[in-house]
Design an enzyme around this catalytic site. Structure first.
Site, short mmCIF file in Angstrom:
data_model
loop_
_atom_site.label_atom_id
_atom_site.label_comp_id
_atom_site.label_asym_id
_atom_site.label_seq_id
_atom_site.Cartn_x
_atom_site.Cartn_y
_atom_site.Cartn_z
N GLU A 111 -25.15 1.61 1.49
CA GLU A 111 -24.32 2.83 1.62
C GLU A 111 -23.33 2.61 2.74
O GLU A 111 -23.44 1.64 3.51
CB GLU A 111 -25.20 4.05 1.88
CG GLU A 111 -25.96 4.52 0.64
CD GLU A 111 -26.79 5.75 0.88
OE1 GLU A 111 -26.60 6.74 0.18
OE2 GLU A 111 -27.67 5.73 1.77
N HIS A 227 -19.99 15.66 2.97
CA HIS A 227 -20.11 14.50 2.08
C HIS A 227 -18.83 14.39 1.26
O HIS A 227 -18.33 15.39 0.76
CB HIS A 227 -21.32 14.66 1.15
CG HIS A 227 -21.77 13.37 0.53
ND1 HIS A 227 -21.03 12.70 -0.41
CD2 HIS A 227 -22.87 12.61 0.73
CE1 HIS A 227 -21.66 11.60 -0.76
NE2 HIS A 227 -22.79 11.53 -0.07
N ARG A 273 -18.43 8.28 6.42
CA ARG A 273 -18.27 9.50 5.63
C ARG A 273 -17.14 10.42 6.10
O ARG A 273 -16.42 10.98 5.29
CB ARG A 273 -19.55 10.32 5.73
CG ARG A 273 -20.34 10.19 4.50
CD ARG A 273 -21.63 10.89 4.61
NE ARG A 273 -22.52 10.09 3.78
CZ ARG A 273 -23.76 10.38 3.54
NH1 ARG A 273 -24.30 11.45 4.08
NH2 ARG A 273 -24.48 9.62 2.78
N HIS A 334 -22.70 19.01 3.92
CA HIS A 334 -23.86 18.23 3.51
C HIS A 334 -25.00 18.20 4.52
O HIS A 334 -26.14 18.47 4.17
CB HIS A 334 -23.38 16.80 3.23
CG HIS A 334 -24.41 15.88 2.69
ND1 HIS A 334 -25.03 16.11 1.47
CD2 HIS A 334 -24.94 14.73 3.17
CE1 HIS A 334 -25.89 15.12 1.23
NE2 HIS A 334 -25.87 14.29 2.26
N ARG A 369 -23.90 11.12 11.26
CA ARG A 369 -25.13 10.46 10.80
C ARG A 369 -24.82 9.32 9.85
O ARG A 369 -23.99 9.44 8.96
CB ARG A 369 -26.00 11.48 10.07
CG ARG A 369 -27.27 10.89 9.49
CD ARG A 369 -28.03 11.97 8.75
NE ARG A 369 -27.29 12.48 7.63
CZ ARG A 369 -27.51 12.15 6.36
NH1 ARG A 369 -28.48 11.30 6.05
NH2 ARG A 369 -26.81 12.68 5.40
P1 FAD Z 1 -35.69 20.66 3.91
O1 FAD Z 1 -36.10 19.62 2.96
O2 FAD Z 1 -34.42 21.35 3.63
O3 FAD Z 1 -36.85 21.74 3.99
C1 FAD Z 1 -36.67 22.93 4.74
C2 FAD Z 1 -37.78 23.87 4.39
O4 FAD Z 1 -37.80 24.97 5.29
C3 FAD Z 1 -37.67 24.48 3.00
O5 FAD Z 1 -38.95 24.47 2.44
C4 FAD Z 1 -37.22 25.91 3.27
O6 FAD Z 1 -37.56 26.82 2.27
C5 FAD Z 1 -37.97 26.18 4.56
N1 FAD Z 1 -37.43 27.27 5.39
C6 FAD Z 1 -36.19 27.38 5.90
N2 FAD Z 1 -36.09 28.51 6.64
C7 FAD Z 1 -37.31 29.12 6.60
C8 FAD Z 1 -37.85 30.30 7.16
N3 FAD Z 1 -37.12 31.14 7.92
N4 FAD Z 1 -39.14 30.61 6.89
C9 FAD Z 1 -39.90 29.82 6.11
N5 FAD Z 1 -39.43 28.67 5.54
C10 FAD Z 1 -38.15 28.33 5.80
N6 FAD Z 1 -30.96 12.08 3.49
C11 FAD Z 1 -31.30 10.78 3.44
O7 FAD Z 1 -31.82 10.23 4.41
N7 FAD Z 1 -31.10 10.07 2.29
C12 FAD Z 1 -30.54 10.59 1.18
O8 FAD Z 1 -30.40 9.94 0.18
C13 FAD Z 1 -30.14 11.95 1.23
N8 FAD Z 1 -29.54 12.53 0.16
C14 FAD Z 1 -29.27 13.87 0.20
C15 FAD Z 1 -28.76 14.48 -0.94
C16 FAD Z 1 -28.54 15.85 -0.96
C17 FAD Z 1 -27.96 16.50 -2.17
C18 FAD Z 1 -28.84 16.62 0.20
C19 FAD Z 1 -28.62 18.10 0.20
C20 FAD Z 1 -29.34 16.00 1.35
C21 FAD Z 1 -29.55 14.63 1.36
N9 FAD Z 1 -30.06 14.00 2.47
C22 FAD Z 1 -30.39 12.67 2.41
C23 FAD Z 1 -30.46 14.76 3.65
C24 FAD Z 1 -31.97 14.99 3.61
O9 FAD Z 1 -32.37 15.23 2.28
C25 FAD Z 1 -32.39 16.14 4.47
O10 FAD Z 1 -31.85 16.00 5.76
C26 FAD Z 1 -33.91 16.20 4.59
O11 FAD Z 1 -34.48 16.24 3.31
C27 FAD Z 1 -34.29 17.41 5.39
O12 FAD Z 1 -35.66 17.58 5.30
P2 FAD Z 1 -36.33 18.82 6.05
O13 FAD Z 1 -37.75 18.78 5.71
O14 FAD Z 1 -35.92 18.80 7.46
O15 FAD Z 1 -35.60 20.10 5.40
C1 SIN Z 2 -26.11 10.06 -0.73
O1 SIN Z 2 -26.91 9.64 -1.56
O2 SIN Z 2 -24.89 9.85 -0.75
C2 SIN Z 2 -26.63 10.90 0.38
C3 SIN Z 2 -27.28 10.05 1.36
C4 SIN Z 2 -27.44 10.75 2.65
O3 SIN Z 2 -26.94 11.86 2.84
O4 SIN Z 2 -28.08 10.17 3.53
#
Ligand code: FAD
Ligand code: SIN
Length: 515
Positions: A111, A227, A273, A334, A369
């Site tokens: 990437e 993104h 990015r 993103h 990032r």
């Molecule tokens: P999340 O997975 O968003 O989970 C947050 C949780 O908190 C959810 O369950 C939500 O319901 C809960 N929550 C929020 N507020 C409250 C509240 N007040 N009370 C109770 N529950 C609450 N990163 C990479 O490293 N590689 C990738 O390939 C990549 N691709 C991506 C593609 C997309 C489309 C997106 C959107 C992001 C991508 N990212 C990627 C970023 C990465 O997915 C996220 O940064 C990571 O998954 C965040 O994980 P998390 O557990 O911190 O948050």
């Molecule tokens: C992507 O697959 O382009 C997202 C990867 C990332 O946000 O880390």
């Protein structure tokens, strides 16, 4: 009050992975505001970075991460990130995450801004879904208590120590309090603050608002990653078109069909990015279009459908065969680099309060990032939270503070112009137009003033939508004020009135509430 050894707010990778480690030390409660799998994690496509390939090393991963962060990464945190990565990948494999292989070896893709292929993926472009499904199954088997549709509304703090969480049971409308010595915020990011986003609806920045109100330090809020390539089809949700598509040879073209990214960077389509997002915006303006195109038609069609099955199928279901036609794309909000400030043990400045995942700011991302470092950050620093809480009977009182930083607090603002009526779409448009990819002091001033006025008029929240809106306005204010204070351009933060980085600004802005 129901007592647990650990309370975790959120059920994405940060909440679930932390819960599985915490379960070895005691009782664990997860509160999550939707169903268990409503989170950003489920949508992750590209994968997870780790220096495990031939010709790669932790040192190279360190250098790439530091370069992307544009002078604001915490080197100690980045060192831990890259060195602990292989062990954390092994943990995920042991939990059952089925990373893709090629000829018996783990398959690695490339990437933007990574100097070598180092991204592990699962199900082609369904990495997040595999992680989410695997970890949620494990959490249920491990007898973690999971309360779905419980929205955390307050962190209970007494004498400067976190004691638990107050939450709204969204099904019954009643409030409940849960007690614990270790409260871990794993609430994810805030793409939902913007009109166009790759994030699902849950991404409303709640954890930042909860932590700020509780007295925690919030940092780097001016750095939000857009993104470059979200699908732009009329009436279709903004599905991400992974950067890995360009990593595998996809080319960005403008309305006229010309490959344009080399006009903006010697790295062309694989430039960082922020550069690609601004390059696309500039081409869209030049050609008077609301999109550019991603071209994979020159790549073998079998490779596209096998390597990116989710993207291929999603587009096909909406009438677009990407092996034959160009993919219309434009940038979208993103990833939130800023968040609840933690040290390298996930501790905040409030004893007993921790943050993990996208809600946290551990210092590894700096101003921008590196792709696929966020899933990695979650597992590396979640593990460290458990190393700290598992050993010590009490978390240490104060977080280490080593970064160069300025402390500020949100102050009252006079409304300086007309204030539009508040609604969620009005708020998201304001953030997109004035606190988005390209910013200026004048527009940020207007945004900050409108946001402050809206905040004053808000009624006391009573249900999930009103709590989320109130949280988003607070988080939007933190972003706008930080972007206004930072009179330079660096990483994802770009200001037309201060277009260059300035050495004096190689420091962090930290918000903390004053009473
Ligand atoms: P999340 O997975 O968003 O989970 C947050 C949780 O908190 C959810 O369950 C939500 O319901 C809960 N929550 C929020 N507020 C409250 C509240 N007040 N009370 C109770 N529950 C609450 N990163 C990479 O490293 N590689 C990738 O390939 C990549 N691709 C991506 C593609 C997309 C489309 C997106 C959107 C992001 C991508 N990212 C990627 C970023 C990465 O997915 C996220 O940064 C990571 O998954 C965040 O994980 P998390 O557990 O911190 O948050
Ligand atoms: C992507 O697959 O382009 C997202 C990867 C990332 O946000 O880390």
């Amino acid at each position: 009050m129901n007592e647990y050894n650990y309370i975790i707010v959120g059920s994405g990778i940060a909440g679930l992975y932390t819960s599985l480690l915490a379960r070895e030390h005691g009782t664990v409660l997860i509160l999550t505001k939707g169903s268990i799998d409503e989170c950003n994690t489920k949508y992750a496509q590209g994968g997870i970075a780790a220096a495990i390939g031939q010709g790669d090393s932790a040192e190279l991963h360190f250098r790439d991460t530091m370069a992307a962060g544009a002078g604001l990464c915490d080197p100690e945190a980045v060192r831990l990130l890259v060195e602990e990565a292989p062990d954390r990948i092994t943990d995920l494999v042991n939990f059952g995450v089925p990373f893709d292989t090629l000829n018996g070896e783990v398959a690695l893709t490339r990437e933007a801004a990574h100097s070598v292929p180092r991204i592990l993926h699962a199900g082609g472009d369904a990495t997040g879904e595999h992680i989410e499904v695997t970890l949620s199954r494990m959490a249920r088997l491990a007898k973690v208590t999971i309360l779905e549709h419980f929205l955390a509304t307050e962190i209970i703090v007494e004498d400067g120590v976190a004691k638990g969480v107050r939450a709204l049971d969204c099904s019954s409308g009643s409030f409940e309090e849960f007690g614990s010595k270790s409260v871990i915020l794993a609430t994810g990011g805030g793409g939902g603050l913007f009109k166009f986003t790759t994030n699902p609806e849950i991404a409303t920045g709640d954890g930042i608002a909860l932590a700020y109100r509780a007295g925690a330090e919030i940092t780097d809020m001016e750095f939000f990653q857009f993104h470059p390539t979200a699908l732009r089809l009329p009436g279709v949700t903004r599905c991400l078109i992974s950067e890995a598509v360009r990593g595998e040879g996809g080319i960005l073209r403008n309305e006229e069909g010309r490959q344009f990214m080399f006009d903006y960077s010697p790295d062309g389509d694989l430039a960082p990015r922020d550069i690609v997002a601004r390059g696309i915006l500039s081409e869209m303006r030049k050609t008077g279009s609301d999109r550019v195109f991603l071209d994979v038609t020159h790549l073998p069609s079998r490779k596209i459908s096998a390597r990116f099955p989710h993207i291929y199928r999603f587009c096909l279901d909406h009438g677009l065969n990407i092996t034959k036609s160009l993919i219309p794309v434009s940038p979208a909000a993103h990833y939130m680099m800023g968040g609840v400030k933690t040290n390298v043990w996930g501790e905040t400045n409030i004893a007993g309060l921790f943050a993990a995942g996208e809600a946290a700011c551990t210092g590894v991302h700096g101003a921008n990032r590196l792709a696929s470092n966020s899933l990695l950050e979650v597992v590396v620093f979640a593990k460290r939270i458990l190393e700290r809480t598992g050993k010590a009977s009490r978390p240490s009182k104060r977080a280490r503070r080593r970064r160069e930083q300025d402390y500020v607090s949100l102050s009252d603002r006079e409304a300086t112009g007309a204030v539009p009526a508040l609604s969620l779409p009005a708020f998201q448009s304001l953030m997109w137009d004035k606190v988005g990819i390209v910013r200026s002091g004048e527009e940020l001033e207007k945004a900050a003033s409108i946001l402050a006025s809206w905040q004053e008029t808000l009624k006391k929240p009573s249900d999930r939508p009103s709590y989320e809106l109130s949280d988003m306005i607070l988080v939007g204010r933190l972003m706008a004020e930080a972007a206004l204070i930072r009179e330079e351009s660096r990483g994802a933060h770009f200001r037309t009135d201060f277009p260059e980085p300035l050495p004096a600004w190689q420091r962090h802005i930290v918000f903390r509430k004053t009473d």
